[in-house]
Design an enzyme around this catalytic site. Sequence first.
Site, short mmCIF file in Angstrom:
data_model
loop_
_atom_site.label_atom_id
_atom_site.label_comp_id
_atom_site.label_asym_id
_atom_site.label_seq_id
_atom_site.Cartn_x
_atom_site.Cartn_y
_atom_site.Cartn_z
CE LYS A 1 -25.81 -8.10 8.63
NZ LYS A 1 -26.64 -9.13 9.23
CG ASP B 1 -28.45 -9.32 12.49
OD1 ASP B 1 -29.50 -8.91 11.95
OD2 ASP B 1 -27.33 -9.18 11.98
N GLY C 1 -19.59 -15.04 10.62
CA GLY C 1 -20.11 -13.81 11.21
C GLY C 1 -21.53 -13.98 11.74
CE1 TYR D 1 -34.86 -12.51 3.21
CE2 TYR D 1 -33.66 -12.92 5.24
CZ TYR D 1 -33.97 -12.09 4.18
OH TYR D 1 -33.37 -10.88 4.07
P1 ATR Z 1 -21.58 -15.14 7.39
O1 ATR Z 1 -21.24 -13.74 7.75
O2 ATR Z 1 -22.81 -15.30 6.55
O3 ATR Z 1 -21.59 -16.04 8.60
P2 ATR Z 1 -18.99 -16.14 6.74
O4 ATR Z 1 -18.43 -15.42 7.93
O5 ATR Z 1 -18.23 -16.12 5.48
O6 ATR Z 1 -20.43 -15.61 6.40
O7 ATR Z 1 -19.24 -17.66 7.19
C1 ATR Z 1 -19.79 -18.60 6.33
C2 ATR Z 1 -20.03 -19.92 7.09
O8 ATR Z 1 -20.61 -20.86 6.18
C3 ATR Z 1 -18.76 -20.57 7.62
O9 ATR Z 1 -19.05 -21.28 8.78
C4 ATR Z 1 -18.39 -21.52 6.47
O10 ATR Z 1 -17.61 -22.63 6.87
P3 ATR Z 1 -15.99 -22.51 6.94
O11 ATR Z 1 -15.70 -21.74 8.19
O12 ATR Z 1 -15.53 -23.90 6.96
O13 ATR Z 1 -15.58 -21.77 5.68
C5 ATR Z 1 -19.78 -22.01 6.09
N1 ATR Z 1 -19.83 -22.55 4.73
C6 ATR Z 1 -19.87 -21.87 3.57
N2 ATR Z 1 -19.94 -22.70 2.50
C7 ATR Z 1 -19.95 -23.96 3.02
C8 ATR Z 1 -20.01 -25.27 2.45
N3 ATR Z 1 -20.09 -25.47 1.14
N4 ATR Z 1 -19.97 -26.31 3.29
C9 ATR Z 1 -19.91 -26.15 4.62
N5 ATR Z 1 -19.85 -24.95 5.23
C10 ATR Z 1 -19.86 -23.87 4.44
#
Ligand code: ATR
Length: 277
Positions: free
Chosen positions: A69, A105, A133, A221
């Site tokens: 994206k 979205d 994101g 989901y």
């Molecule tokens: P997306 O595009 O789905 O938002 P992303 O940009 O990689 O994916 O962001 C993932 C989000 O999930 C982030 O906010 C991440 O937290 P961090 O910024 O601290 O990395 C959060 N996230 C992923 N795994 C996590 C976990 N085990 N505990 C808490 N937050 C998590």
Amino acid sequence: MATVIDRYGVMGYPVSHSRSPVIHRLFALQTNQNIQYELLQVAPDKLDSAVAQFQRTGGKGLNITVPHKTEVLRLADQLSERAHVAGAVNTLMFQDGSVFGDNTDGIGLMRDLIGNLGLNLRDSHILILGAGGATRGIVAPLLESKPASLSIANRTLSKARELAEQFSSAGPVTAYRFKEIPSSTRFSLIINATSAGLSGEAPPYPAAAISAGCVCYDLSYGLTPTPFSRWAAQHGAARSVMGWGMLVEQAAESFHLWRGVRPNTTAVLKQISISAS
Ligand code: ATR
């Protein structure tokens, strides 16, 4: 002469789980549109060439999903304002040799929250968990509903702060660590925008943020309740909802952009959630 069928598709990696083909076929059936919609599994290093080939061979439009994206932004000749603000594109339209990038979205989420679930967000307190994101794409549309406050909580505080700063001119946004979410605030809506549940890890969600009457909404989901929606139900949320409605609504918005007709989402949402349960 053979009829030419307009081609659309969804590009992602992996993409086999995507419900978009089913949703768009149901929309097409319902609105009498003669279209074809394909699943296109494209690895990150093949994204540019796959989009170019789809366009060259007469494709009319694409949905773009994880993990492309953000990368796909630079392939658009023109971006909608909402795609620009979100820093991400989930819909491409090919027209007259040019590529238009949009992001449906945010509007998809708002249509589900307000239209389907009947929430009134004006003067409410909203909490978003996560600052990646997915969060970037929903902050501006949520602020347009004029909440009293929008809190973004994230494991990594600096990322939540960055987003809060970026959107501060659009409304009252504050960044927190999970543990620092003020317990005095009665959130009426908590949105899970982390990818934490995907790996089956123990969720770091803040139970103290849930109060009576609170609606918990997972952008993810699944065929069975997601870890977040289970957690929300266990901790007393008034309603715990998965993002099926957002999925259908964002698809409807893409379909409208491509075909100029708006499908009835209620019927399709019923059909796909029945086939998912
Ligand atoms: P997306 O595009 O789905 O938002 P992303 O940009 O990689 O994916 O962001 C993932 C989000 O999930 C982030 O906010 C991440 O937290 P961090 O910024 O601290 O990395 C959060 N996230 C992923 N795994 C996590 C976990 N085990 N505990 C808490 N937050 C998590």
